[in-house]
Motif scaffolding. Structure first.
Motif, PDB file in Angstrom:
ATOM      1  N   ASN A 119      54.988  52.467  56.782  1.00 55.48           N
ATOM      2  CA  ASN A 119      54.679  51.314  57.636  1.00 55.48           C
ATOM      3  C   ASN A 119      53.725  50.332  56.956  1.00 55.48           C
ATOM      4  O   ASN A 119      53.012  49.585  57.621  1.00 55.48           O
ATOM      5  CB  ASN A 119      54.112  51.770  58.981  1.00 55.48           C
ATOM      6  N   THR A 120      53.693  50.351  55.617  1.00 51.88           N
ATOM      7  CA  THR A 120      52.717  49.543  54.874  1.00 51.88           C
ATOM      8  C   THR A 120      53.401  48.588  53.912  1.00 51.88           C
ATOM      9  O   THR A 120      54.222  49.009  53.084  1.00 51.88           O
ATOM     10  CB  THR A 120      51.760  50.459  54.085  1.00 51.88           C
ATOM     11  N   ASP A 121      53.070  47.298  54.020  1.00 54.30           N
ATOM     12  CA  ASP A 121      53.472  46.296  53.035  1.00 54.30           C
ATOM     13  C   ASP A 121      52.311  46.172  52.051  1.00 54.30           C
ATOM     14  O   ASP A 121      51.386  45.374  52.235  1.00 54.30           O
ATOM     15  CB  ASP A 121      53.754  44.964  53.737  1.00 54.30           C
ATOM     16  N   LEU A 122      52.342  46.991  51.019  1.00 53.24           N
ATOM     17  CA  LEU A 122      51.202  47.132  50.123  1.00 53.24           C
ATOM     18  C   LEU A 122      50.857  45.821  49.423  1.00 53.24           C
ATOM     19  O   LEU A 122      49.685  45.436  49.327  1.00 53.24           O
ATOM     20  CB  LEU A 122      51.509  48.241  49.103  1.00 53.24           C
ATOM     21  N   GLY A 123      51.857  45.106  48.952  1.00 56.70           N
ATOM     22  CA  GLY A 123      51.596  43.846  48.260  1.00 56.70           C
ATOM     23  C   GLY A 123      50.936  42.815  49.150  1.00 56.70           C
ATOM     24  O   GLY A 123      50.000  42.112  48.738  1.00 56.70           O
ATOM     25  N   ARG A 124      51.410  42.709  50.397  1.00 49.68           N
ATOM     26  CA  ARG A 124      50.814  41.756  51.328  1.00 49.68           C
ATOM     27  C   ARG A 124      49.366  42.131  51.630  1.00 49.68           C
ATOM     28  O   ARG A 124      48.485  41.260  51.676  1.00 49.68           O
ATOM     29  CB  ARG A 124      51.623  41.715  52.626  1.00 49.68           C
ATOM     30  N   GLU A 125      49.110  43.422  51.840  1.00 54.05           N
ATOM     31  CA  GLU A 125      47.745  43.850  52.168  1.00 54.05           C
ATOM     32  C   GLU A 125      46.786  43.561  51.013  1.00 54.05           C
ATOM     33  O   GLU A 125      45.652  43.125  51.234  1.00 54.05           O
ATOM     34  CB  GLU A 125      47.741  45.329  52.543  1.00 54.05           C
ATOM     35  N   LEU A 126      47.224  43.804  49.781  1.00 57.86           N
ATOM     36  CA  LEU A 126      46.365  43.506  48.638  1.00 57.86           C
ATOM     37  C   LEU A 126      46.091  42.012  48.532  1.00 57.86           C
ATOM     38  O   LEU A 126      44.961  41.594  48.235  1.00 57.86           O
ATOM     39  CB  LEU A 126      47.010  44.027  47.354  1.00 57.86           C
ATOM     40  N   ASP A 127      47.106  41.196  48.788  1.00 54.86           N
ATOM     41  CA  ASP A 127      46.895  39.744  48.753  1.00 54.86           C
ATOM     42  C   ASP A 127      45.904  39.298  49.827  1.00 54.86           C
ATOM     43  O   ASP A 127      45.047  38.439  49.586  1.00 54.86           O
ATOM     44  CB  ASP A 127      48.226  39.017  48.947  1.00 54.86           C
ATOM     45  N   HIS A 128      46.015  39.880  51.015  1.00 52.71           N
ATOM     46  CA  HIS A 128      45.079  39.526  52.085  1.00 52.71           C
ATOM     47  C   HIS A 128      43.652  39.966  51.729  1.00 52.71           C
ATOM     48  O   HIS A 128      42.682  39.240  51.990  1.00 52.71           O
ATOM     49  CB  HIS A 128      45.518  40.174  53.393  1.00 52.71           C
ATOM     50  N   MET A 129      43.536  41.152  51.126  1.00 49.60           N
ATOM     51  CA  MET A 129      42.217  41.644  50.725  1.00 49.60           C
ATOM     52  C   MET A 129      41.619  40.740  49.636  1.00 49.60           C
ATOM     53  O   MET A 129      40.425  40.424  49.656  1.00 49.60           O
ATOM     54  CB  MET A 129      42.345  43.083  50.219  1.00 49.60           C
ATOM     55  N   GLY A 130      42.461  40.299  48.701  1.00 45.69           N
ATOM     56  CA  GLY A 130      41.994  39.384  47.662  1.00 45.69           C
ATOM     57  C   GLY A 130      41.560  38.047  48.229  1.00 45.69           C
ATOM     58  O   GLY A 130      40.539  37.476  47.813  1.00 45.69           O
ATOM     59  N   ARG A 131      42.319  37.524  49.195  1.00 49.48           N
ATOM     60  CA  ARG A 131      41.935  36.237  49.813  1.00 49.48           C
ATOM     61  C   ARG A 131      40.647  36.393  50.608  1.00 49.48           C
ATOM     62  O   ARG A 131      39.777  35.505  50.566  1.00 49.48           O
ATOM     63  CB  ARG A 131      43.062  35.748  50.731  1.00 49.48           C
ATOM     64  N   PHE A 132      40.508  37.516  51.296  1.00 51.09           N
ATOM     65  CA  PHE A 132      39.300  37.761  52.084  1.00 51.09           C
ATOM     66  C   PHE A 132      38.073  37.760  51.178  1.00 51.09           C
ATOM     67  O   PHE A 132      37.050  37.126  51.487  1.00 51.09           O
ATOM     68  CB  PHE A 132      39.435  39.104  52.815  1.00 51.09           C
ATOM     69  N   LEU A 133      38.158  38.446  50.053  1.00 52.54           N
ATOM     70  CA  LEU A 133      37.019  38.516  49.149  1.00 52.54           C
ATOM     71  C   LEU A 133      36.714  37.149  48.543  1.00 52.54           C
ATOM     72  O   LEU A 133      35.540  36.799  48.322  1.00 52.54           O
ATOM     73  CB  LEU A 133      37.275  39.559  48.061  1.00 52.54           C
ATOM     74  N   ASN A 134      37.728  36.355  48.296  1.00 45.00           N
ATOM     75  CA  ASN A 134      37.480  34.984  47.836  1.00 45.00           C
ATOM     76  C   ASN A 134      36.764  34.169  48.906  1.00 45.00           C
ATOM     77  O   ASN A 134      35.891  33.354  48.597  1.00 45.00           O
ATOM     78  CB  ASN A 134      38.800  34.312  47.435  1.00 45.00           C
ATOM     79  N   MET A 135      37.118  34.381  50.186  1.00 42.54           N
ATOM     80  CA  MET A 135      36.408  33.705  51.280  1.00 42.54           C
ATOM     81  C   MET A 135      34.932  34.084  51.285  1.00 42.54           C
ATOM     82  O   MET A 135      34.057  33.233  51.518  1.00 42.54           O
ATOM     83  CB  MET A 135      37.026  34.078  52.627  1.00 42.54           C
ATOM     84  N   VAL A 136      34.658  35.372  51.033  1.00 43.69           N
ATOM     85  CA  VAL A 136      33.274  35.844  50.991  1.00 43.69           C
ATOM     86  C   VAL A 136      32.500  35.115  49.892  1.00 43.69           C
ATOM     87  O   VAL A 136      31.371  34.646  50.102  1.00 43.69           O
ATOM     88  CB  VAL A 136      33.237  37.368  50.775  1.00 43.69           C
ATOM     89  N   VAL A 137      33.100  35.015  48.708  1.00 44.82           N
ATOM     90  CA  VAL A 137      32.445  34.331  47.594  1.00 44.82           C
ATOM     91  C   VAL A 137      32.241  32.847  47.909  1.00 44.82           C
ATOM     92  O   VAL A 137      31.178  32.267  47.627  1.00 44.82           O
ATOM     93  CB  VAL A 137      33.273  34.523  46.304  1.00 44.82           C
ATOM     94  N   GLU A 138      33.251  32.219  48.498  1.00 50.39           N
ATOM     95  CA  GLU A 138      33.123  30.815  48.874  1.00 50.39           C
ATOM     96  C   GLU A 138      31.977  30.610  49.863  1.00 50.39           C
ATOM     97  O   GLU A 138      31.199  29.648  49.746  1.00 50.39           O
ATOM     98  CB  GLU A 138      34.447  30.332  49.492  1.00 50.39           C
TER      99      GLU A 138
END
Length: 434
Positions: A198-217
């Motif tokens: 039940n996991t879209d691994l690629g999508r989840e990693l992309d969301h995690m990467g975008r989230f961390l970029n938001m934190v840095v911003e």
């Protein structure tokens, strides 16, 4: 002082000959090691969660600790807990502490109420810190305990949970900034999966990467000067966590363009769960210039899970600090005791003694590491082992190609003879210091 720590005097350094269990035997904050005060090398921090929020439960049994701030469900008891925490900071005299938002405030029925509770406690912390030397090493958000996080935070399949995560981290970054925190940590306890069915691994990693970029911003938007850190862990609670170990996190940060913005907070117990030694994780991070801070604890090697015990193994600790000192020591990071009492250790004295012992073990390890570096034996052995790569021929070969190297080997110019790695001699060398 609250009644919880009554009759416990501030801990003093009494030296290795003392038999007082409530004294430092090796940790002298003013001792000079490699030109710097020991306190400034080690930068000790107390973890608010294990020391004050944890109630002594384990997977097979519930609460064993009875504290004046239990149950942790209203603001009055949150203040009592804070009073006890700052009393302990006064007793230990360590320079830092760390928290999650859920450690320090009760959960409200909605986000706005939880935020009001949080901001009230942060203001209370400000009052207490104004009259003490204690500082905040780092703040973080607990996005793994509440049931809303059961399928992850930034990697959750529900975008509403992503939004709740972003709002939560914003408030915790604001509070960390307000308290003068020197780092902000993200640990993705549920950022992983239980099954790929039940996991879209690629999508989840992309969301995690975008989230961390938001934190840095956001860090740059508010002018936060501290470091952003991520903490690797391979499993538990998730079957597989995306931040598996130091190497995995470094690859993730590079994929999402964060290698110059984010460093690592490494934990000894997490290293063991990943099948590594602590010095391996630290050496991996320092080799890539990505060491930020450490959580110091240990696991029970007869158990297969994260037991978060206080450190007691000088050789392990010495090798960890060897790599830290070799890389230049901590910048904004430090040594956080992400460790908890055993659930049978019920008394206030147990909590103090655990930290005293851990600080002494780290002091012994630091001094051993410094002595090894100053002696230079390991560095000399390393230099000798790789000396061949310092020759002109070896350097030329790295700028060459396979055909040229093949011709050189075929001509008979290359005839390697194995040389001993001298592992046992080097292990004996380390044992001279620990």
């Amino acid at each position: 002082m609250t009644s919880f720590f009554k009759d416990i005097a501030p801990i003093k350094f009494e030296g290795p000959d003392s038999t007082n269990p409530m004294a430092f035997h090796h940790y002298d904050p003013d001792e000079i090691v490699m030109g710097k005060r020991m306190e400034d090398h080690l930068r000790f921090a107390v973890a608010y969660w294990h020391s004050f929020a944890w109630e002594g439960g384990d997977p097979f049994g519930g609460q064993t600790f009875e504290r004046p701030w239990h149950p942790q469900d209203d603001m009055g008891r949150a203040r009592v807990k804070a009073d006890a925490a700052f009393d302990m900071f006064d007793i230990l005299g360590q320079p830092y502490f760390c928290w999650h938002d859920a450690d320090i405030r009760p959960e409200g029925p909605d986000f706005a109420t939880s935020l009001r509770n949080f901001e009230e406690i942060i203001a209370y912390f400000q009052e207490k810190m104004a009259t003490r030397k204690i500082r905040l090493l780092w703040g973080t958000a607990n996005m793994f305990s509440h049931r809303r996080w059961m399928s992850g935070a930034s990697t959750n399949p529900d975008p509403d949970v992503f939004a709740y995560s972003a709002a939560t981290v914003k408030t915790c970054m604001d509070a960390t900034h307000k308290l003068g925190g020197e780092n902000y940590v993200l640990w993705g306890g549920r950022e992983g999966y239980e099954t790929l069915l039940n996991t879209d691994l690629g999508r989840e990693l992309d969301h995690m990467g975008r989230f961390l970029n938001m934190v840095v911003e956001y860090k740059h938007k508010i002018g936060f000067k501290g470091a952003i850190l991520v903490e690797p862990k391979p499993q538990e609670p998730s079957k597989h966590q995306y931040d598996y170990d130091a190497a995995t996190c470094i690859g993730f940060l590079r994929k999402y363009g964060l290698e110059d913005e984010v460093k690592l907070n490494l934990e000894q117990g997490h290293a063991i769960l990943a099948g590594h030694s602590f010095e391996h994780e630290i050496a991996t991070a320092t080799a890539e210039g990505m060491l930020g801070s450490i959580d110091m604890n240990r696991n029970d090697y007869q158990s297969g899970w994260d037991t978060d015990q206080f450190p007691n193994n000088v050789p392990e600790v010495a090798l960890a600090y060897y790599h830290i000192l070799k890389s230049g020591g901590f910048a904004t990071g430090g040594t956080n005791f992400d460790a908890k009492l055993r659930r049978q250790s019920l008394d206030a004295e147990d909590l103090i003694a655990a930290h005293v012992g851990g600080m002494d073990i780290c002091a012994r390890g630091l001094k051993a590491a410094a002595a090894m570096l100053e002696d230079g034996g390991l560095e000399t052995a390393l230099s000798d082992r790789y000396a061949g790569w310092d020759t002109a021929d070896a350097k030329t070969m790295l700028d060459s190609d396979l055909d040229t190297i093949f011709a050189s080997v075929l001509s008979g110019n290359v005839a390697p003879e194995p040389r001993s790695g001298r592992q046992e001699m080097l292990e004996n060398y380390v044992n001279r210091f620990v």
